[in-house]
Design an enzyme around this catalytic site. Structure first.
Site, PDB file in Angstrom:
ATOM      1  N   TYR A 143      15.412  29.361 -33.327  1.00  0.00           N
ATOM      2  CA  TYR A 143      15.911  31.011 -33.111  1.00  0.00           C
ATOM      3  C   TYR A 143      15.636  31.486 -34.322  1.00  0.00           C
ATOM      4  CZ  TYR A 143      18.545  35.079 -31.817  1.00  0.00           C
ATOM      5  OH  TYR A 143      19.473  35.627 -32.320  1.00  0.00           O
ATOM      6  N   ASP A 238      11.188  29.934 -41.703  1.00  0.00           N
ATOM      7  CA  ASP A 238      12.426  30.810 -41.586  1.00  0.00           C
ATOM      8  C   ASP A 238      13.516  30.718 -42.449  1.00  0.00           C
ATOM      9  OD1 ASP A 238      14.553  32.060 -40.470  1.00  0.00           O
ATOM     10  OD2 ASP A 238      14.200  32.744 -38.329  1.00  0.00           O
ATOM     11  N   LYS A 266      21.303  36.183 -44.586  1.00  0.00           N
ATOM     12  CA  LYS A 266      22.416  35.656 -44.756  1.00  0.00           C
ATOM     13  C   LYS A 266      23.185  35.518 -46.158  1.00  0.00           C
ATOM     14  CE  LYS A 266      22.247  33.159 -40.483  1.00  0.00           C
ATOM     15  NZ  LYS A 266      23.276  33.881 -39.164  1.00  0.00           N
TER      16      LYS A 266
HETATM   17  N1  HOZ Z   1      22.655  34.000 -33.887  1.00  0.00           N
HETATM   18  C1  HOZ Z   1      23.654  34.030 -35.304  1.00  0.00           C
HETATM   19  C2  HOZ Z   1      23.628  32.118 -35.045  1.00  0.00           C
HETATM   20  N2  HOZ Z   1      22.772  31.476 -35.298  1.00  0.00           N
HETATM   21  C3  HOZ Z   1      24.411  34.848 -35.039  1.00  0.00           C
HETATM   22  C4  HOZ Z   1      25.911  34.255 -34.625  1.00  0.00           C
HETATM   23  C5  HOZ Z   1      26.916  35.430 -34.388  1.00  0.00           C
HETATM   24  O1  HOZ Z   1      26.803  36.641 -35.252  1.00  0.00           O
HETATM   25  O2  HOZ Z   1      27.819  35.564 -33.855  1.00  0.00           O
END
Ligand code: HOZ
Length: 426
Positions: A143, A238, A266
């Site tokens: 992802y 990534d 992050k």
């Molecule tokens: N998609 C991120 C976690 N892998 C963020 C999820 C979130 O902030 O709810």
């Protein structure tokens, strides 16, 4: 309106889609309502109902120093009085860029943005502009945020909710994203040996962290690097999750592989909204205004985000926590694994440094298909039992757990105790 989680969630659902600003937070994969958080400190988060949780979500990765770290908080208090956004260059941005360039082996130049999605999306545009090629390769279950080109067989919430290929992405664009199986160098070689010269970039999470945690098998990353070199394709790591978590040099340092471009986010924002992409100077200079590839952002390099990020990166540099995190995470995961075995619950455990996952799976997990074979109902029961006893893990089988420097021995002991009890109750 009473201020408890239930009433807040009800109110939220009237005016925010699903009541949340990011889908996995709605708890639909695990059932029940999400606690609404009022504050956080160190290893703990607190909800509006008065509950305390030991937190292994760590804001989905950024909070490596724990919540409200005094150094970060003090610096932010001071910075906020100097204004919150200027839309003009600052010394803070130079300092941040220096900290990133000195730590991450492949980055010679870096551009700040405001989220991981922006970082990967911009890195792909740059790769396409630089190579003058349109097609890209990603791996199933990785992802990279929610940019159109990347919502193809995507992990994280896209997998949690069973829509890895999102409606709204034009088929013509999705068709330019080729998806290959993670950890399968043979499949990548076969494809690249015939079509490599048409491919702008291969993008991947060097340790997959959005289909649970799936480490790269020996030789996978190096093999991809070689395939890219042969065909003039750019390799994009990534490292939004792994950057400054696997070590200051990220996964590329850990595995000794040099990508052409790296996406970060992050941890480098210390908990404020941030992203960055960087790499070889020759490639990065193709970005506007030195080059023709356009990318811009009103809040890019925001002084508060830079301040929180700089203090976090300085703390990680001055007091490197990585050896201790490795040791403590290994102990924690080993004991959780032992608890599952004792209770006779089939699980498969993965961990790289301080990111980890318990798959409710009888078989080894090494790619998207094997990750998807996990028993998500059993996971949901385990999750609920853990949460009810004050342990906050991600509300999906397809996310990672994170350890911070703020977790105490007592936190870890309690987590193991609760986990043992939870496995027994399944
Ligand atoms: N998609 C991120 C976690 N892998 C963020 C999820 C979130 O902030 O709810």
């Amino acid at each position: 309106m009473g201020k408890n989680s239930e009433s807040l969630f009800r109110a939220a659902q009237e005016i925010i889609p699903g009541g949340v600003n990011s889908p996995v937070r709605a708890f639909r994969a695990v059932g029940g309502d999400p606690p609404f958080i009022s504050s956080a400190s160190g290893s703990k988060i607190y909800d509006v109902d008065g509950n305390e949780y030991i937190d292994y979500v760590c804001s989905w990765g950024p909070m490596i120093l724990g919540h409200a770290h005094p150094r970060v908080v003090e610096a932010l208090k001071e910075a906020v009085g100097r204004g919150t956004s200027y839309g003009a260059p600052t010394e803070l941005e130079v300092e941040m860029a220096r900290l990133v360039v000195e730590a991450v082996p492949s980055i010679e130049m870096v551009r700040m943005v405001s989220s991981g999605t922006e970082a990967t999306m911009s890195a792909i545009r740059l790769a396409r502009g630089y190579t003058q090629r349109d097609e890209i390769i990603k791996f199933a279950g990785c992802y990279h945020g929610h940019a159109d080109s990347l919502l193809v067989k995507a992990g994280s919430g896209a997998t949690t909710f069973g829509v890895p290929d999102s409606p709204g992405v034009p088929p013509e664009l999705a068709g330019k994203t080729i998806t290959l199986p993670y950890n399968n160098l043979e499949a990548a070689s076969e494809f690249m040996n015939t079509r490599g010269e048409e491919i702008a970039c291969i993008i991947l999470e060097p340790v997959a962290g959005n289909m649970g945690v799936v480490p790269p098998v020996q030789g996978f990353l190096k093999g991809l690097e070689e395939l890219c070199r042969k065909s003039g394709t750019l390799l994009i790591f990534d490292e939004v999750i792994t950057g400054f978590r696997m070590g200051r040099g990220g996964a590329q340092e850990l595995y000794g592989v040099m990508p052409d471009l790296t996406a970060l986010g992050k941890i480098i924002g210390g908990g404020l909204p941030v992203g960055a992409y960087g790499g070889k100077k020759e490639i990065m200079e193709q970005i506007s205004p030195t080059g023709p590839v356009y990318q811009a952002g009103t809040l890019s390099g925001n002084p508060l985000a830079m301040t929180a990020g700089i203090e976090t990166l300085l703390e990680l540099k001055e007091n490197p926590p990585y050896a201790a995190l490795e040791e403590r995470a290994a102990k924690l995961c080993g004991e959780i694994q032992a608890g599952a075995a004792e209770a006779g619950v089939p699980t498969f455990h993965t961990r790289v440094g301080s990111m980890f996952c318990t798959f409710f799976n009888e078989s080894e997990v090494s790619d998207y298909d094997s990750a998807k074979g996990s028993n998500t109902e059993l996971f949901a029961k385990y999750f609920t039992s853990m949460l009810n006893e004050g342990i906050n893990i991600a509300p999906s089988q397809f996310e990672a757990g994170f350890l911070s420097t703020a977790h105490t021995d007592r936190d870890l002991e309690k987590t193991v105790e609760v986990s043992r009890k939870s496995f027994k109750q399944l």
